[in-house]
Design an enzyme around this catalytic site. Structure first.
Site, PDB file in Angstrom:
ATOM      1  CB  ALA A  33      -0.942   0.003   1.198  1.00  0.00           C
ATOM      2  CD  GLU A  53      10.672  -0.946   3.344  1.00  0.00           C
ATOM      3  OE1 GLU A  53      11.065  -1.952   3.970  1.00  0.00           O
ATOM      4  OE2 GLU A  53       9.458  -0.634   3.240  1.00  0.00           O
ATOM      5  CB  ALA A  54      12.424  -1.152   8.069  1.00  0.00           C
ATOM      6  CG  HIS A 472      -2.311 -14.098   3.158  1.00  0.00           C
ATOM      7  ND1 HIS A 472      -3.070 -15.101   2.589  1.00  0.00           N
ATOM      8  CD2 HIS A 472      -1.279 -13.868   2.301  1.00  0.00           C
ATOM      9  CE1 HIS A 472      -2.524 -15.461   1.437  1.00  0.00           C
ATOM     10  NE2 HIS A 472      -1.442 -14.723   1.239  1.00  0.00           N
TER      11      HIS A 472
END
Length: 540
Positions: A33, A53-54, A472
């Site tokens: 997302a 972003e890690a 998920h």
């Protein structure tokens, strides 16, 4: 800056001296997302966007080659989380892989594009009190973003969009036999598993996949971010971990993060958007003082907003590492190595299919069953029809282990925590074994490796030893209107201005099927909401 690989454009990682003190929008997480929201916001040149972003670059062979996706599990591209010891899994602590790489889960998953069932989105719309989340609205998003190369269906499928989606090309010869066997058992073969089947009782067939040129992955980073990395208004900062949301006067003002050992604080002049997934998003909320008051106080965290639903309602599809068969003639995996799926009901009185087995074109066992059944290690000598639950009744929770932002959270997955889930899984194993031992599939079966004809308590014990995640994780910051809801229909965190969530954590209930596609829809919907709120150009 990373080097190019295979003629691909290098990633653009901003360096320490170019990090600005403020951006209009800060997106925490560059996954399914987050990639979408970053692209759509940065389409407006007057808007500045920072993505934190890690993980590192997605330009590595095990990401690009979709058949190698399992090699990313347990690597540096995986957060490496495990569930707490679970009595419902015989005390096991199953891994809960999550992408720690640009593109998030879309960079390390099985590349299956499963759009969800009609009933999923009708339920989301009811929970949110907003028809913008209903099936017709979601279909419009899918039609806009898809470039579908399968059977024509103008009502349900789109062409000309950003995402190259197709059915596996030249699947392994086993696949037509599995389709024939499932059809004979009353699970009808369908031309498009994402079409009319997802408005009714399901079916069997080829999955839709994000793969091109044979086995090249189409991730959200590759699709949404790489083509626009040169934009001056879009900064993508890799290897950077957000530790806290800065909140003052009831508003999110920015974030604190660590980049290569150095701490930074950056202001968001408009909004902070959390897109870190269903484990790390509630973790960051709690570290920032947003969550259940008693839990926060137990860790010495000052309460900014009491929201008891943060971390609650954890859901995941349950995947069984079982129903494994030895090939007569070895066959190497093709495409995404998962070229067959079916959706069915475990019983007739439910509205939505609750079973979703998938073909794994390798011998697939858990840490217990692989040893107990002495599964082969060569990938081409066996295949697995892995039973899966699409609509589990079990619910878990994500909790903090401490106030240390670098400590892994405690995840109470609670897989198979209800009798209904066990009953559904027993039926699913029965179906998978019937298919694997059927006449159409016989030419591809030398012998059944596991579980064999177990009965009663023995089969239940096998299931508890074989069950784990479908990768998920979702629903831990759910959208809704009750006291356990975390965000409203516009994805705003209750009680905090300037803070929204756009990832799988906002699902009120998990979607029927792999969650990547609905998570992209969440990103697209968030982009529409933000465009309306700030008078920006709407996504096209």
């Amino acid at each position: 800056m990373t080097t190019s690989l295979g003629g691909l454009t290098p990633d653009r990682e901003i360096t320490q001296d170019t990090i600005r003190s403020a951006y209009d929008f800060i997106i925490c997480g560059g996954g399914c997302a987050g990639s979408v929201v970053a692209r759509r916001l940065s389409d407006n040149p007057e808007v500045s966007v920072l993505v934190i972003e890690a993980g590192g670059s997605d330009r590595v062979p095990t990401v690009i080659d979709s058949t190698l996706w399992m090699q990313n599990i347990g690597s540096e591209r995986d957060w490496g989380y495990h569930a707490e010891p679970s009595p419902t899994l015989n005390g096991r602590t199953p891994p809960l892989p999550m992408g720690k790489v640009l593109g998030g889960g879309s960079s390390i998953n099985g590349s299956v594009w499963a759009r969800g069932h009609k009933n999923d989105f009708e339920m989301w719309a009811e929970a949110a009190g907003d028809p913008a989340w209903n099936y017709e609205s979601v279909l419009a998003i899918y039609r806009r973003i898809e470039d579908w190369h399968g059977p024509s269906d103008p009502y349900r499928r789109g062409t000309g969009g950003l995402l190259n989606i197709l059915q596996p090309n030249d699947p392994v010869p086993l696949v037509p036999a599995l389709i024939e066997a499932a059809d004979a058992l009353g699970i009808p073969r369908v031309d498009d598993i994402n079409g009319a089947a997802m408005e009714g009782d399901g079916g069997c067939g080829l999955p839709s996949v994000l793969v091109q040129d044979g086995n090249r992955r189409v991730s959200m980073a590759a699709t949404y971010l790489h083509p626009v990395m040169g934009r001056p208004n879009l900064h993508i900062l890799l290897c950077s971990e957000v530790t806290r949301i800065a909140i003052a006067g009831g508003r999110a003002r920015g974030v604190s993060f660590v980049h290569r050992g150095r701490r930074y604080e950056v202001e968001a002049t408009r909004e902070v958007i959390l897109s870190q997934g269903a484990i790390n998003t509630p973790k960051l909320l709690m570290l920032s003082g947003i969550g259940d008051e008693a839990e926060l106080k137990a860790h010495g965290i000052d309460v900014v907003q009491h929201l008891p639903g943060v971390g609650a309602n954890f859901q995941d599809h349950i995947l069984l590492a079982g129903c494994c068969f030895e090939y007569v003639t070895p066959e190497a995996p093709r495409n995404n190595a998962a070229e067959f799926v079916f959706y069915a009901k475990s019983r007739s009185d439910i509205a939505t299919p609750d079973l979703m087995p998938v073909l794994e074109e390798i011998p697939f066992g858990s840490e217990v069953t692989a040893t107990a059944y002495d599964l082969p290690t060569a990938v081409d000598v066996a295949w697995t029809l892995a039973p899966g639950l699409a609509r589990p009744d079990s619910r878990g929770r994500v909790r903090l282990a401490s106030a240390d932002p670098f400590a892994a959270p405690r995840i109470e997955a609670n897989f198979l925590g209800t009798d209904t889930d066990m009953a559904a899984m027993l039926r699913c194993v029965e179906l998978c074994r019937d298919i694997g031992n059927s006449a159409p599939v016989a030419p591809f079966v030398k012998r059944e490796l596991m579980p064999g004809p177990l009965k009663g308590a023995a089969m239940e014990d096998f299931i508890r030893n074989a069950a784990g995640t479908y990768f998920h994780e979702s629903c831990t910051a759910k959208m809704g209107r009750d006291e356990m809801s975390v965000v409203d229909a516009n994805l705003r965190v209750y009680g905090i201005d300037g803070l929204r969530i756009a990832d799988a954590s906002i699902m009120p209930e998990i979607s029927t099927g792999n969650t990547m596609a609905p998570t992209v829809v969440i990103g697209e919907r968030a982009s529409e909401i933000l465009a309306t709120a700030y008078g920006l150009a709407a996504p096209t």
